[in-house]
Design a protein around this motif. Structure first.
Motif, short mmCIF file in Angstrom:
data_model
loop_
_atom_site.label_atom_id
_atom_site.label_comp_id
_atom_site.label_asym_id
_atom_site.label_seq_id
_atom_site.Cartn_x
_atom_site.Cartn_y
_atom_site.Cartn_z
N MET A 109 0.84 -1.20 0.00
CA MET A 109 0.00 0.00 0.00
C MET A 109 0.87 1.25 0.00
N ALA A 110 0.32 2.31 -0.57
CA ALA A 110 1.03 3.59 -0.64
C ALA A 110 0.05 4.72 -0.35
N VAL A 111 0.61 5.87 -0.03
CA VAL A 111 -0.16 7.11 0.09
C VAL A 111 0.32 8.05 -1.00
N GLY A 112 -0.63 8.62 -1.73
CA GLY A 112 -0.33 9.64 -2.73
C GLY A 112 -1.16 10.87 -2.41
N THR A 113 -0.54 11.87 -1.81
CA THR A 113 -1.27 13.01 -1.27
C THR A 113 -0.61 14.33 -1.64
N ALA A 114 -1.44 15.35 -1.84
CA ALA A 114 -0.93 16.70 -2.10
C ALA A 114 -0.50 17.40 -0.82
N ALA A 115 -0.71 16.78 0.32
CA ALA A 115 -0.43 17.43 1.60
C ALA A 115 1.07 17.67 1.80
N PRO A 116 1.42 18.76 2.47
CA PRO A 116 2.82 18.99 2.82
C PRO A 116 3.25 18.06 3.96
N PRO A 117 4.57 17.92 4.18
CA PRO A 117 5.05 16.97 5.20
C PRO A 117 4.43 17.15 6.58
N ALA A 118 4.25 18.39 7.03
CA ALA A 118 3.71 18.61 8.37
C ALA A 118 2.28 18.10 8.49
N ASN A 119 1.49 18.20 7.42
CA ASN A 119 0.13 17.69 7.44
C ASN A 119 0.12 16.16 7.41
N ILE A 120 1.06 15.58 6.65
CA ILE A 120 1.17 14.13 6.62
C ILE A 120 1.50 13.61 8.01
N GLU A 121 2.37 14.29 8.71
CA GLU A 121 2.72 13.90 10.08
C GLU A 121 1.49 13.92 10.99
N VAL A 122 0.68 14.96 10.86
CA VAL A 122 -0.50 15.08 11.74
C VAL A 122 -1.40 13.86 11.60
N VAL A 123 -1.59 13.38 10.38
CA VAL A 123 -2.48 12.24 10.16
C VAL A 123 -1.76 10.91 10.37
N LEU A 124 -0.73 10.65 9.61
CA LEU A 124 -0.13 9.31 9.62
C LEU A 124 0.59 9.01 10.93
N ASP A 125 1.24 9.99 11.53
CA ASP A 125 1.95 9.73 12.78
C ASP A 125 1.02 9.72 13.98
N THR A 126 0.02 10.59 13.97
CA THR A 126 -0.97 10.55 15.06
C THR A 126 -1.66 9.20 15.10
N LEU A 127 -1.95 8.63 13.92
CA LEU A 127 -2.65 7.35 13.85
C LEU A 127 -1.68 6.15 13.78
N ALA A 128 -0.37 6.41 13.87
CA ALA A 128 0.66 5.36 13.82
C ALA A 128 0.51 4.49 12.57
N ALA A 134 4.16 1.08 2.08
CA ALA A 134 5.43 0.84 1.41
C ALA A 134 6.11 2.14 1.02
N THR A 135 5.31 3.15 0.70
CA THR A 135 5.86 4.45 0.30
C THR A 135 4.81 5.52 0.47
N ILE A 136 5.28 6.75 0.62
CA ILE A 136 4.42 7.93 0.68
C ILE A 136 4.93 8.90 -0.37
N VAL A 137 4.05 9.36 -1.26
CA VAL A 137 4.43 10.22 -2.37
C VAL A 137 3.68 11.54 -2.25
N ALA A 138 4.41 12.65 -2.40
CA ALA A 138 3.80 13.97 -2.23
C ALA A 138 4.55 15.00 -3.08
N PRO A 139 3.93 16.16 -3.34
CA PRO A 139 4.59 17.20 -4.13
C PRO A 139 5.90 17.70 -3.51
N SER A 140 6.05 17.57 -2.21
CA SER A 140 7.29 18.01 -1.56
C SER A 140 8.50 17.21 -2.06
N GLN A 141 8.24 16.08 -2.71
CA GLN A 141 9.32 15.26 -3.28
C GLN A 141 9.59 15.63 -4.75
#
Length: 223
Positions: A109-128, A134-141
């Motif tokens: 599984m992967a995440v493909g999101t337009a969110a910036p890194p700090a927003n990704i942290e709020v969701v993915l890290d809060t929910l562990a 397998a990978t997270i892909v975003a415009p910041s990359q």
């Protein structure tokens, strides 16, 4: 049928999909627009822009602005969103059950999101959740936002899966269009729009209110 072929990989948008949070983004965008004396049409804004990177959205208002200025303007909006949403982070109904089934079947599984890194942290890290993808892909990359297919194609490449064997989960027309351009099937989460908002997309295999309604979908049997 091609649409019924079991998925070999899953790609999830984040905002409005993994979490039902688009009203918090709408609130932040409304405040941002008011702060810059710009008109804001709450009824249509998210449907028109969801999936685009923040600086891509803002560049329409400030076409002569430098990238650094656009990034700063976008960061201000995202800070408003994070402050409001952080106490409310919760997975969409049925999401954890679906990814547990995928894990048990060895489906990456992967995440493909337009969110910036700090927003990704709020969701993915809060929910562990971060380690479960397998990978997270975003415009910041360096990727373009949706409807460009770049992020989804990169996710498939990183997972070593053919795009046609991926299923994308999205809440926004731009995201479903990005999946179509990538040659991927899509499931629409109706957290933001009704099913009629996705009627034009021939790559759509289901439109559901949340993940609990996906039980029995042949493509998600992971055979």
């Amino acid at each position: 049928m091609m649409n019924d072929r079991p998925a070999r990989a899953l790609i999830f948008d984040m905002d409005g999909t993994i979490v039902d949070n688009m009203r918090f983004h709408d609130d932040a965008w409304e405040s941002w627009h008011l702060g810059h004396a710009l008109p804001f049409d709450r009824a249509t804004f998210a449907a028109r822009t969801a999936g685009m990177a923040g600086n891509e959205i803002i560049s329409a208002y400030f076409p002569k602005a430098a990238i650094a200025e656009l990034d700063a303007l976008s960061d201000a909006k995202e800070a408003l969103y994070r402050q409001a949403y952080r106490p409310h982070v919760a997975p969409s109904p049925g999401f954890l059950d679906l990814i547990a089934r995928a894990e048990a079947a060895g489906v990456p599984m992967a995440v493909g999101t337009a969110a910036p890194p700090a927003n990704i942290e709020v969701v993915l890290d809060t929910l562990a959740l971060r380690a479960r993808f397998a990978t997270i892909v975003a415009p910041s990359q360096g990727f373009r936002g949706k409807p460009h297919p770049d992020m989804f194609l990169a996710a498939a490449e990183r997972m070593k899966v053919d795009p046609a064997d991926c299923i994308v989960f999205e809440d926004a027309p731009l995201g479903v269009e990005a999946a179509r351009r990538a040659g991927m099937r899509a499931v629409a989460l109706l957290t933001m729009l009704g099913a009629d908002g996705f009627a034009a997309y021939d790559n759509l295999i289901a439109s559901v209110r949340d993940f609990t309604a996906l039980d029995g979908l042949p493509a998600l049997r992971f055979a």
